[in-house]
Scaffold this motif. Structure first.
Motif, PDB file in Angstrom:
ATOM      1  N   LEU A  87       0.811  -1.220   0.000  1.00 55.53           N
ATOM      2  CA  LEU A  87       0.000   0.000   0.000  1.00 55.53           C
ATOM      3  C   LEU A  87       0.843   1.268   0.000  1.00 55.53           C
ATOM      4  CD1 LEU A  87      -2.620  -1.045   2.717  1.00 55.53           C
ATOM      5  CD2 LEU A  87      -2.712  -1.445   0.263  1.00 55.53           C
ATOM      6  N   PHE A  88       2.167   1.134   0.124  1.00 57.06           N
ATOM      7  CA  PHE A  88       3.013   2.313   0.314  1.00 57.06           C
ATOM      8  C   PHE A  88       2.884   3.314  -0.842  1.00 57.06           C
ATOM      9  CE2 PHE A  88       6.267   0.064   3.261  1.00 57.06           C
ATOM     10  CZ  PHE A  88       5.323   0.079   4.271  1.00 57.06           C
ATOM     11  N   ASP A  89       2.854   2.824  -2.076  1.00 62.63           N
ATOM     12  CA  ASP A  89       2.805   3.712  -3.241  1.00 62.63           C
ATOM     13  C   ASP A  89       1.413   3.783  -3.864  1.00 62.63           C
ATOM     14  OD1 ASP A  89       5.557   4.213  -3.033  1.00 62.63           O
ATOM     15  OD2 ASP A  89       6.022   2.382  -4.127  1.00 62.63           O
ATOM     16  N   SER A 123     -24.607  -1.682  -4.772  1.00 63.26           N
ATOM     17  CA  SER A 123     -24.204  -1.226  -6.089  1.00 63.26           C
ATOM     18  C   SER A 123     -23.256  -2.213  -6.761  1.00 63.26           C
ATOM     19  CB  SER A 123     -23.510   0.132  -5.950  1.00 63.26           C
ATOM     20  OG  SER A 123     -22.917   0.527  -7.160  1.00 63.26           O
ATOM     21  N   TRP A 124     -23.244  -2.193  -8.112  1.00 65.69           N
ATOM     22  CA  TRP A 124     -22.226  -2.904  -8.885  1.00 65.69           C
ATOM     23  C   TRP A 124     -20.899  -2.136  -8.849  1.00 65.69           C
ATOM     24  CZ3 TRP A 124     -22.855  -7.422 -11.900  1.00 65.69           C
ATOM     25  CH2 TRP A 124     -24.175  -7.887 -12.038  1.00 65.69           C
ATOM     26  N   ASN A 125     -20.944  -0.854  -8.597  1.00 63.57           N
ATOM     27  CA  ASN A 125     -19.763  -0.005  -8.755  1.00 63.57           C
ATOM     28  C   ASN A 125     -18.798  -0.190  -7.587  1.00 63.57           C
ATOM     29  OD1 ASN A 125     -21.170   1.019 -10.932  1.00 63.57           O
ATOM     30  ND2 ASN A 125     -21.850   2.861  -9.842  1.00 63.57           N
ATOM     31  N   PRO A 126     -17.492  -0.202  -7.880  1.00 58.97           N
ATOM     32  CA  PRO A 126     -16.517  -0.226  -6.782  1.00 58.97           C
ATOM     33  C   PRO A 126     -16.577   1.069  -5.989  1.00 58.97           C
ATOM     34  CG  PRO A 126     -15.413   0.105  -8.882  1.00 58.97           C
ATOM     35  CD  PRO A 126     -16.848  -0.189  -9.196  1.00 58.97           C
ATOM     36  N   VAL A 127     -16.234   0.982  -4.705  1.00 60.47           N
ATOM     37  CA  VAL A 127     -16.275   2.137  -3.812  1.00 60.47           C
ATOM     38  C   VAL A 127     -14.854   2.462  -3.376  1.00 60.47           C
ATOM     39  CG1 VAL A 127     -17.142   3.018  -1.616  1.00 60.47           C
ATOM     40  CG2 VAL A 127     -18.585   1.525  -3.014  1.00 60.47           C
ATOM     41  N   GLU A 128     -14.474   3.730  -3.506  1.00 64.12           N
ATOM     42  CA  GLU A 128     -13.136   4.132  -3.100  1.00 64.12           C
ATOM     43  C   GLU A 128     -13.029   4.137  -1.584  1.00 64.12           C
ATOM     44  OE1 GLU A 128     -10.149   7.969  -3.604  1.00 64.12           O
ATOM     45  OE2 GLU A 128     -11.649   7.553  -5.150  1.00 64.12           O
ATOM     46  N   SER A 129     -11.937   3.565  -1.088  1.00 60.43           N
ATOM     47  CA  SER A 129     -11.705   3.486   0.349  1.00 60.43           C
ATOM     48  C   SER A 129     -10.349   4.105   0.661  1.00 60.43           C
ATOM     49  CB  SER A 129     -11.744   2.028   0.819  1.00 60.43           C
ATOM     50  OG  SER A 129     -11.534   1.937   2.205  1.00 60.43           O
ATOM     51  N   SER A 130     -10.127   4.412   1.921  1.00 58.73           N
ATOM     52  CA  SER A 130      -8.885   5.080   2.314  1.00 58.73           C
ATOM     53  C   SER A 130      -7.747   4.073   2.461  1.00 58.73           C
ATOM     54  CB  SER A 130      -9.095   5.817   3.637  1.00 58.73           C
ATOM     55  OG  SER A 130      -9.564   4.919   4.622  1.00 58.73           O
ATOM     56  N   VAL A 131      -6.533   4.553   2.182  1.00 54.37           N
ATOM     57  CA  VAL A 131      -5.332   3.753   2.395  1.00 54.37           C
ATOM     58  C   VAL A 131      -4.733   4.194   3.724  1.00 54.37           C
ATOM     59  CG1 VAL A 131      -3.152   2.998   1.420  1.00 54.37           C
ATOM     60  CG2 VAL A 131      -4.993   3.715  -0.098  1.00 54.37           C
ATOM     61  N   VAL A 132      -5.241   3.639   4.800  1.00 51.52           N
ATOM     62  CA  VAL A 132      -4.802   4.031   6.142  1.00 51.52           C
ATOM     63  C   VAL A 132      -4.289   2.788   6.868  1.00 51.52           C
ATOM     64  CG1 VAL A 132      -6.412   5.956   6.299  1.00 51.52           C
ATOM     65  CG2 VAL A 132      -7.127   3.689   7.076  1.00 51.52           C
ATOM     66  N   PRO A 133      -3.434   2.963   7.863  1.00 52.27           N
ATOM     67  CA  PRO A 133      -2.968   1.804   8.624  1.00 52.27           C
ATOM     68  C   PRO A 133      -4.125   1.067   9.289  1.00 52.27           C
ATOM     69  CG  PRO A 133      -1.592   3.724   9.059  1.00 52.27           C
ATOM     70  CD  PRO A 133      -2.782   4.213   8.274  1.00 52.27           C
ATOM     71  N   TYR A 155      -2.833  -5.209  -1.166  1.00 52.41           N
ATOM     72  CA  TYR A 155      -3.027  -5.006  -2.598  1.00 52.41           C
ATOM     73  C   TYR A 155      -1.991  -5.849  -3.314  1.00 52.41           C
ATOM     74  CZ  TYR A 155      -2.272  -2.847  -7.165  1.00 52.41           C
ATOM     75  OH  TYR A 155      -2.081  -2.640  -8.508  1.00 52.41           O
ATOM     76  N   THR A 156      -2.368  -6.464  -4.422  1.00 54.73           N
ATOM     77  CA  THR A 156      -1.400  -7.230  -5.194  1.00 54.73           C
ATOM     78  C   THR A 156      -1.703  -7.124  -6.673  1.00 54.73           C
ATOM     79  OG1 THR A 156      -0.327  -9.394  -5.413  1.00 54.73           O
ATOM     80  CG2 THR A 156      -2.709  -9.402  -5.143  1.00 54.73           C
ATOM     81  N   GLU A 157      -0.639  -7.197  -7.459  1.00 52.53           N
ATOM     82  CA  GLU A 157      -0.770  -7.341  -8.904  1.00 52.53           C
ATOM     83  C   GLU A 157      -0.706  -8.826  -9.219  1.00 52.53           C
ATOM     84  OE1 GLU A 157       2.337  -4.996 -10.555  1.00 52.53           O
ATOM     85  OE2 GLU A 157       1.364  -3.093 -10.066  1.00 52.53           O
ATOM     86  N   LYS A 158      -1.680  -9.324  -9.974  1.00 54.63           N
ATOM     87  CA  LYS A 158      -1.903 -10.756 -10.093  1.00 54.63           C
ATOM     88  C   LYS A 158      -1.904 -11.192 -11.559  1.00 54.63           C
ATOM     89  CE  LYS A 158      -4.881 -14.103  -7.718  1.00 54.63           C
ATOM     90  NZ  LYS A 158      -6.079 -14.244  -6.873  1.00 54.63           N
ATOM     91  N   ILE A 159      -1.440 -12.419 -11.766  1.00 51.50           N
ATOM     92  CA  ILE A 159      -1.508 -13.073 -13.076  1.00 51.50           C
ATOM     93  C   ILE A 159      -2.293 -14.366 -12.929  1.00 51.50           C
ATOM     94  CG2 ILE A 159      -0.174 -14.221 -14.899  1.00 51.50           C
ATOM     95  CD1 ILE A 159       2.131 -12.324 -14.280  1.00 51.50           C
TER      96      ILE A 159
END
Length: 931
Positions: free
Chosen positions: A258-260, A297-307, A341-345
Motif C-alpha cells: 500500500l506504500f505507493d 451497487s455494482w460499482n466499486p467504492v473508493e476506500s482510504s489507504v490508512v494503517p 493489494y497485489t498485482e496478479k496473473i
C-alpha cells in the motif's frame, strides 16, 4: 439463551460447592539460583502425598488450601536439583510464603513429577509433558507463540515439522496429507468447519489471545475420532492460572503493497467491522419484472489507504467461594483488520501450451477478525469444572480486476477483454463447552465434556462482470452478451448445528516401578459422540444483456444494470432452478448433510519395566452420513439422497522405551479411515474467477495404515532434539485432478487403489550462547525443524470413469503421481535473543523466523496438459517484543522476503506460469499496558 447458560453454570457451581474446613495458604516463587529467572512449570509437592501444584508463567505458585499443621515440602524441576524443606507450618486463615532458589543438575530430568493442574503456556513445561507422555505429542505454547510473533493458530502449527499451509487457502497439509485427512478439536471436543468446501475450521480464526497451547498429535490413539490420517490439532483455551490482571493493547499495521498506492477500492455494502449482512432480493418480483431489488451497487467504492488498527482487552480474576473452593474467571476480546493489494496473473493453458485465458490485473483485499472468549473454572479438591464460550467473527472482501485475452469472449488479440469480481464472505462461529475433571479416589479419574457448536457462513452478494472488449484510455468496456452467466450476482449461505460429547474413566493398578510414576498399569474406557446437521443453499442471478454493443464505464455499471433498464427490457435476469424431492423446480441449489458418529474405546497402559511402556487400544465407531442434494446437475431432475452406514474397528499401539534419563524411543502403529466430506459430495460446481471445483457424489472412504518411529533427547532445561521416521499406506486415496476435456475444472476422486507416503522429521531446540549473570538473563537460542518426505499414488482413469458413471472423465498420461498437496521438503528456523533484568520486570525478545516450503502438487493433470504445481516459497519474519514493568512495546515485520507466489503447469512442451501474486510485507507496532 444467555439466561439458560448462566443458569446451568450456577446450578453446576451450587451443586459442587459443599464442605467447609479450617485451612491456610502456602504460596511462593521458584527461581534459578544463578540467574534469578522464574522457573515455569516447577512442581511443588507435599512430601509423601500427591497434593501439589506447579508454578505459573511468572514462577509463582499457590498450593490448594491446606489444613493447619507442619509439612515437608518438596520442589522439583527438569534439570535442577530437587529441594526439600521440612517443618513448614501452616496456620488457620494465614498465608505462608515459601520460596525456592534452584540449582541446575545434569541428572534429574526424569525426576520431575507433575501432580496438579498447571499453566501449560510455558515452553519448558510443555517439553516436560512431551517427555513424560505415553504417546508422541508435539505442543506449542503461548510463550513460544509470543516469542515468534505468531498471531493465530494457523501460523502456529506451521512452525511444527511436517505441516504446511497452502497459500491462498485455509487448508493445512500434514505429512503430505490434505485437509480431509486432518481433524481439529477445541479442548478435546470437535470443531465444525466454517468453509463449505473444507472439513476443518480455519485455524486463522483463532487468535493467540484465546490460546493457552496447541497439541499436535501426528500418531493416532483410540480416544481420537477415527477419521484421521495426518494429524489431530487440539487448541486448548487460555485460562486464569495466576493472579488477577487486566491488559489493554492497541496495534497499528501497514502492508508494503500500500506504500505507493493512491487509492484503495472495495465492494459496496460491507462495513469496516466485518459484521455486515445483505438480504437477497425478492426473487419472484424479479421473475415477474416487478422490481430489480438489489440493495448494493455494482460499482466499486473508493476506500482510504490508512494503517489497520487492532484493539484488545483481556483480564482475569479469582473469587474465593469457601475455604476449599474458588472460581477463576478469564475473558478476552480483540478486533483486528488488514488491507493488502497485489498485482496478479492468472492463466488457463491448454495442452499445446497456448494461454486460452491470459489475464493480469489488480486485487484489493480487506479482512477483519473479531474474537471473544470467556472461561469460568470452578475448582475444589479433586474437582475441576470448566465453562468455555467462544465467539469468532471474520470477514474478507476482495475486488479483482483482470484484463487480457479471454478465449471464450474475445478472439481479437489487439483489444483485451476484462473480468471484474467483487466478493465478500463472512464467518460466524459460536462454541459453548462444559467440561469436568474429577478424581474419584486415589486411583480413579473421570473426565467428561459436552459442546454445542454453531457455524454460519455467508457470501451475501458476489458480483462478476465480463467485457468482450476493454478500452483502457476511456475506461469503457463492451458487456458480454453471448453467455447467460458472464454478468451475475451470486449468494450462498450455510449453517452447521453440532452437538458433541466425550466421556472417559480411568483406573490405575499396581505399584509404580519408578519414583516419577503413580502406577504400574492403567485402563481407560470411554465414549465419544458427534451429531451434526448442515444446510447449504445458493442462488445465482444471471444478467443477460439483450442488445449487442452495449458499452459501459466499468466503474459505473449501475448506469446500465438498474431497475429502469430492467423494466424496459434492456437486460433480463435468469435465476437457475433445480428439482426438489418431487421434481418441482425451485430457485437455486441446496444440500442438507447429516453426520452421526458414536464411538466406544478401551485403552490399556502397562509399564513392562521401569524403562518400557506399552499402550494398546481399540475403538469401535458407528458412522452414519447422509446427503440430500438439490442440484442443476442431478440426472434425475430432482433431489437425490446419498447415504452410508459403516461400522469401523480401529486398533492402535504405542510403545515407549526410556533408553536413558534424558532420552526416549517411541513406536506407534494404527489403522484409521478418511470419510468423504459433506462439502466434497454434492453434485454442485463452485466457481472461482478462472477455475471451477466440482462435488463428487461417488466418493468412497479411504482406509489409512499409520506407523511412526521416534527418538527424542532432552539434554537440559529448555533444550530438545528429536528424529522421527514415519510411513502411511492408504487404500482408495482421494486426490484432486483436472477433468479431461475441460480447462481449469477440477474434482476430488478416488484416483487409484493405493497410495503411500514416508519421510523423516528432525526437530531441535538449543541455547547457542548464554551470557546470563546473577543480575540478568541474556542468551541466544535457536529452534528449528526439517521434514523430508516422498509420496506416490496410483492414478487410474478407467477406475474414475467407471466409478463416477462417466460423469467425470480422466485422461492421465502416467500410472502414478505424487500425492496432491505433499511438499518433499519443509523447514523452519528461529534464531532469537532474550534478555531479562531488574528482577525480571524488564524483558527484550528479538527473533528472526525463517520458513521454507518446497514445490508441491496442486492438481494432477491429464494427457499433455500437465500437473499444476505450487512453487517453492521462502519467508522470513523479524520480531521484537519488550516489556518494561507494566508497559510493553512490540514490533514485527512479516514476510520480509516477499517472494512471488507462483503455480506452474508442467506440460509436455514445457512449464507454463498459470498463477502469480505477492503478499507484501506487513509492518506492525503494538502497545500494551498491564493494570
Amino acid at each position: 439463551m444467555k439466561k439458560q447458560v448462566l443458569g446451568i453454570v450456577i446450578l453446576c457451581l451450587v451443586s459442587l460447592t459443599q464442605g467447609f474446613a479450617q485451612t491456610g495458604i502456602l504460596k511462593g516463587k521458584i527461581t534459578d539460583r544463578k540467574t534469578g529467572e522464574e522457573l515455569i512449570g516447577a512442581a511443588i509437592v507435599i512430601e509423601g502425598t500427591t497434593t501439589g501444584t506447579t508454578t505459573d508463567f511468572m514462577g509463582d505458585y499457590t498450593m490448594p488450601p491446606l489444613e493447619p499443621g507442619t509439612y515437608t515440602i518438596r520442589c522439583q524441576y527438569i534439570s535442577y536439583e530437587a529441594q526439600v524443606k521440612e517443618g513448614v507450618v501452616i496456620k488457620d486463615g494465614e498465608e505462608t510464603v515459601l520460596d525456592f532458589l534452584m540449582g541446575e543438575s545434569e541428572l534429574d530430568i526424569a525426576e520431575v513429577q507433575v501432580v496438579a493442574k498447571a499453566n501449560r503456556e510455558s515452553e519448558n513445561f510443555l517439553m516436560l509433558e512431551q517427555k513424560k507422555a505415553a504417546i508422541a505429542v508435539e505442543s506449542i505454547g503461548a510463550a513460544q507463540l509470543s516469542a515468534q510473533g505468531v498471531g493465530d493458530a494457523a501460523a502456529a502449527v506451521t512452525k511444527v515439522s511436517g505441516i504446511v499451509k497452502q497459500e491462498g487457502s485455509q487448508s493445512l497439509n500434514v505429512r503430505g496429507l490434505g485437509d480431509r485427512y486432518n481433524t481439529t478439536t477445541y479442548n478435546g471436543l470437535p470443531l465444525p468447519s466454517n468453509n463449505s468446501e473444507l472439513k476443518n475450521i480455519d485455524l486463522g480464526l483463532f487468535s493467540t489471545d484465546v490460546i493457552s497451547h496447541i497439541n499436535i498429535e501426528k500418531t493416532y490413539s483410540v480416544p481420537l475420532y477415527g477419521d484421521f490420517g495426518g494429524a489431530n490439532i487440539n487448541i486448548v483455551s487460555k485460562r486464569l492460572t495466576g493472579d488477577s490482571f487486566l491488559t489493554l493493547s492497541v496495534k497499528g499495521s501497514q502492508n508494503s503493497s500500500l506504500f505507493d498506492l493512491d487509492n484503495f477500492y472495495l465492494n459496496d455494502g460491507p462495513s469496516k467491522t466485518g459484521f455486515s449482512t445483505t438480504d437477497l432480493p425478492d426473487i419472484d418480483a424479479i421473475k415477474n419484472k416487478e422490481a430489480y431489488g438489489f440493495e448494493k451497487s455494482w460499482n466499486p467504492v473508493e476506500s482510504s489507504v490508512v494503517p489497520a488498527i487492532g484493539l484488545g482487552i483481556s483480564g482475569g480474576k479469582s473469587f474465593k467461594i469457601n475455604e476449599v473452593s474458588k472460581l477463576n474467571t478469564f475473558f478476552t476480546f480483540s478486533f483486528d483488520n488488514d488491507r493488502t493489494y497485489t498485482e496478479k496473473i492468472e492463466r488457463v493453458v491448454n495442452a499445446g501450451g497456448n494461454a486460452w485465458d491470459d489475464l493480469e490485473g489488480d486485487e484489493y483485499n480487506y479482512s477483519t477478525q473479531t474474537s471473544g472468549m470467556i472461561n469460568l473454572n470452578y475448582s475444589r479438591p479433586n474437582t475441576e469444572i470448566y465453562f468455555n464460550s467462544l465467539l469468532l467473527n471474520s470477514s474478507e472482501q476482495e475486488l479483482t480486476t483482470m484484463a487480457g485475452h479471454i478465449r471464450d469472449v474475445n478472439d481479437d488479440p489487439n483489444v483485451p477483454g476484462l473480468k471484474r469480481r467483487g466478493d465478500f464472505q463472512r464467518n460466524f462461529v459460536l462454541v459453548n463447552q462444559l467440561l469436568g475433571e474429577h478424581k474419584l479416589n486415589e486411583t480413579t479419574n473421570l473426565d467428561w465434556g459436552v459442546a454445542y457448536n454453531y457455524v454460519w457462513n455467508s457470501v451475501p452478494d458476489r458480483i462478476e462482470n465480463t467485457y468482450l472488449f476493454y478500452y483502457e484510455d476511456t475506461n469503457l468496456g463492451e458487456l458480454d452478451t453471448e453467455a447467460v452467466g458472464r454478468n451475475y450476482r451470486y449468494a450462498q449461505e450455510f449453517d452447521d448445528n453440532e452437538i458433541a460429547a466425550n466421556l472417559s474413566i480411568s483406573k490405575q493398578f499396581g505399584e509404580a516401578l519408578t519414583d516419577d510414576a503413580d502406577y504400574r498399569s492403567k485402563v481407560t474406557a470411554g465414549y465419544s459422540g458427534r451429531m451434526k446437521v448442515r444446510n447449504f443453499e445458493n442462488y445465482q442471478f444471471n444478467h443477460q444483456v439483450l442488445g449487442a454493443g452495449t458499452m459501459v464505464n466499468i466503474d459505473e455499471v449501475d448506469n446500465f444494470f438498474n431497475e429502469q433498464n430492467f423494466i424496459d427490457g434492456l437486460f433480463r435476469i435468469d435465476t437457475p432452478t433445480a428439482g426438489d424431492e418431487n421434481g418441482e423446480q425451485k430457485y437455486g441449489e441446496s444440500y442438507e448433510g447429516k453426520v452421526n458418529i458414536h464411538s466406544g474405546f478401551l485403552m490399556y497402559e502397562y509399564n513392562v519395566s521401569p524403562k518400557f511402556l506399552v499402550l494398546a487400544g481399540v475403538r469401535a465407531e458407528s458412522v452414519f452420513q447422509e446427503m440430500k442434494t438439490r442440484s442443476r446437475q442431478n440426472i434425475s431432475g430432482r433431489t437425490e439422497t446419498i447415504d452410508f452406514n459403516e461400522f469401523k474397528v480401529l486398533p492402535s499401539l504405542s510403545m515407549k522405551y526410556a533408553a536413558t534419563q534424558k532420552s526416549n524411543f517411541r513406536f506407534a502403529a494404527s489403522q484409521t479411515y478418511t470419510l468423504p466430506q459433506l462439502q466434497e459430495m454434492p453434485f454442485i460446481a463452485f466457481a472461482g474467477l478462472t477455475d471451477v471445483i466440482w462435488g463428487n457424489p461417488w466418493l468412497k472412504p479411504s482406509t489409512v495404515y499409520n506407523a511412526d518411529l521416534k527418538w527424542e533427547f532432552f539434554p537440559k532445561n529448555g533444550e530438545a532434539l528429536s528424529a522421527t521416521v514415519f510411513g502411511k499406506y492408504i487404500n482408495e486415496p482421494i486426490n484432486k485432478f483436472t477433468i479431461a476435456g475441460t480447462f481449469n475444472e477440477f474434482v476430488n476422486a478416488n484416483t487409484g487403489d493405493a497410495a503411500h507416503v514416508y519421510g523423516i522429521e528432525i526437530d531441535a531446540k538449543k541455547d547457542l550462547i548464554n551470557f546470563s549473570t546473577d543480575e540478568q538473563i541474556r542468551k541466544v537460542y535457536a529452534t528449528g525443524n526439517i521434514t523430508l518426505m516422498a509420496s506416490e499414488t496410483d492414478i487410474d482413469a478407467d477406475k474414475i470413469r467407471t466409478e463416477t458413471n462417466y460423469n467425470f472423465n480422466a485422461n492421465f498420461n502416467k500410472e502414478t503421481s505424487e500425492l496432491q498437496g505433499a511438499a518433499p521438503l519443509l523447514a523452519n528456523v528461529t534464531i532469537g535473543y532474550k534478555k531479562k533484568w531488574d528482577e525480571n520486570n524488564k524483558t527484550i525478545n528479538v527473533a528472526g523466523v525463517y520458513n521454507y516450503t518446497s514445490e508441491r502438487l496442486y492438481s494432477i493433470g491429464h494427457s499433455n496438459m500437465g500437473d499444476q504445481v505450487d512453487q517453492a516459497v521462502n519467508t522470513f519474519d523479524f520480531i521484537v517484543k519488550t516489556n518494561f514493568n507494566r508497559f510493553g512495546v512490540d514490533f514485527s515485520a512479516k514476510n520480509l522476503l516477499n517472494p512471488n507466489i507462483e503455480r506452474i503447469q508442467e506440460n509436455m512442451d514445457g512449464d507454463h506460469l498459470v498463477r502469480q501474486y505477492k503478499l507484501g510485507t506487513t509492518f506492525s507496532l503494538s502497545l500494551k499496558y498491564n493494570f
